[in-house]
Design a protein around this motif. Structure first.
Motif, PDB file in Angstrom:
ATOM      1  N   GLU A  96     -22.354 -11.806 -91.002  1.00 52.42           N
ATOM      2  CA  GLU A  96     -23.151 -12.577 -90.046  1.00 52.42           C
ATOM      3  C   GLU A  96     -23.412 -13.982 -90.578  1.00 52.42           C
ATOM      4  N   VAL A  97     -23.710 -14.098 -91.871  1.00 53.88           N
ATOM      5  CA  VAL A  97     -23.934 -15.407 -92.479  1.00 53.88           C
ATOM      6  C   VAL A  97     -22.657 -16.237 -92.419  1.00 53.88           C
ATOM      7  N   SER A  98     -21.510 -15.599 -92.668  1.00 50.81           N
ATOM      8  CA  SER A  98     -20.228 -16.303 -92.614  1.00 50.81           C
ATOM      9  C   SER A  98     -19.951 -16.825 -91.207  1.00 50.81           C
ATOM     10  N   LYS A  99     -20.278 -16.046 -90.197  1.00 49.24           N
ATOM     11  CA  LYS A  99     -20.031 -16.469 -88.817  1.00 49.24           C
ATOM     12  C   LYS A  99     -20.945 -17.618 -88.411  1.00 49.24           C
ATOM     13  N   GLU A 100     -22.170 -17.654 -88.961  1.00 48.88           N
ATOM     14  CA  GLU A 100     -23.101 -18.729 -88.635  1.00 48.88           C
ATOM     15  C   GLU A 100     -22.616 -20.062 -89.182  1.00 48.88           C
ATOM     16  N   GLY A 103     -17.127 -23.167 -90.194  1.00 46.40           N
ATOM     17  CA  GLY A 103     -16.653 -24.514 -90.433  1.00 46.40           C
ATOM     18  C   GLY A 103     -15.144 -24.551 -90.523  1.00 46.40           C
ATOM     19  N   GLY A 104     -14.481 -23.542 -90.039  1.00 46.90           N
ATOM     20  CA  GLY A 104     -13.031 -23.497 -90.104  1.00 46.90           C
ATOM     21  C   GLY A 104     -12.557 -22.464 -91.093  1.00 46.90           C
ATOM     22  N   VAL A 105     -11.236 -22.416 -91.271  1.00 51.31           N
ATOM     23  CA  VAL A 105     -10.622 -21.423 -92.147  1.00 51.31           C
ATOM     24  C   VAL A 105     -11.007 -21.666 -93.598  1.00 51.31           C
ATOM     25  N   GLY A 106     -11.044 -22.922 -94.022  1.00 49.66           N
ATOM     26  CA  GLY A 106     -11.379 -23.251 -95.414  1.00 49.66           C
ATOM     27  C   GLY A 106     -12.775 -22.796 -95.781  1.00 49.66           C
ATOM     28  N   SER A 107     -13.732 -23.005 -94.884  1.00 47.73           N
ATOM     29  CA  SER A 107     -15.110 -22.590 -95.127  1.00 47.73           C
ATOM     30  C   SER A 107     -15.212 -21.071 -95.209  1.00 47.73           C
ATOM     31  N   ALA A 113     -14.650 -15.946-100.958  1.00 39.82           N
ATOM     32  CA  ALA A 113     -14.449 -15.983-102.412  1.00 39.82           C
ATOM     33  C   ALA A 113     -15.775 -15.898-103.156  1.00 39.82           C
ATOM     34  N   ILE A 114     -16.779 -16.619-102.677  1.00 40.45           N
ATOM     35  CA  ILE A 114     -18.097 -16.593-103.338  1.00 40.45           C
ATOM     36  C   ILE A 114     -18.713 -15.200-103.243  1.00 40.45           C
ATOM     37  N   GLN A 115     -18.638 -14.600-102.067  1.00 41.60           N
ATOM     38  CA  GLN A 115     -19.212 -13.268-101.886  1.00 41.60           C
ATOM     39  C   GLN A 115     -18.520 -12.248-102.781  1.00 41.60           C
TER      40      GLN A 115
END
Length: 139
Positions: A96-100, A103-107, A113-115
């Motif tokens: 859910e945080v990722s979807k919020e 910012g595109g594929v790179g984001s 990767a961080i998760q």
């Protein structure tokens, strides 16, 4: 010389009352969650009862496993279950945080990767603690 037991009837009664109070609050909370999920009172009571009965299956499994396997395997299984429960709750929130942040594929890849780096770091720390737990000296 046998070790002294600190058990007494008053201690047993205190533990029984404490555990009963804790479980009563736990099952009441589960009941309310089931009601808020849309179940009828009868359905919520039934599923709460089934959930409570599962402790007897766990007790039987624990007795059988305790007499046939080493404690390390049992602790590993219990730890794995705790990890599963925590991760099953955490992964949807991470998505859910990722979807919020869309910012595109790179984001998305950076977030992924961080998760995963955080999860792998935690797993590695737990693995190292398990491997070297006999050599750790405190104080």
């Amino acid at each position: 010389m046998e070790p002294r037991s600190n058990s007494s009837p008053s201690l047993a009664l205190t533990l029984l009352l404490s555990r009963s109070r804790t479980l009563t609050l736990l099952y009441a909370g589960d009941f309310v969650i089931l009601l808020n999920a849309g179940m009828s009172i009868q359905q919520a009571l039934f599923f709460n009862f089934i959930s409570a009965c599962c402790c007897y299956l766990g007790m039987g499994f624990g007795i059988l496993a305790g007499s046939h396997f080493s404690a390390n395997w049992i602790f590993a299984l219990a730890g794995g279950m705790f990890l599963y429960i925590a991760l099953a709750d955490m992964f949807p929130e991470m998505n859910e945080v990722s979807k919020e942040e869309e910012g595109g594929v790179g984001s998305s890849l950076v977030s992924f990767a961080i998760q995963n780096a955080g999860l792998l770091t935690g797993f590695i720390i737990m693995l190292l603690l398990t491997m070297y737990s006999g050599q750790i000296q405190l104080g």
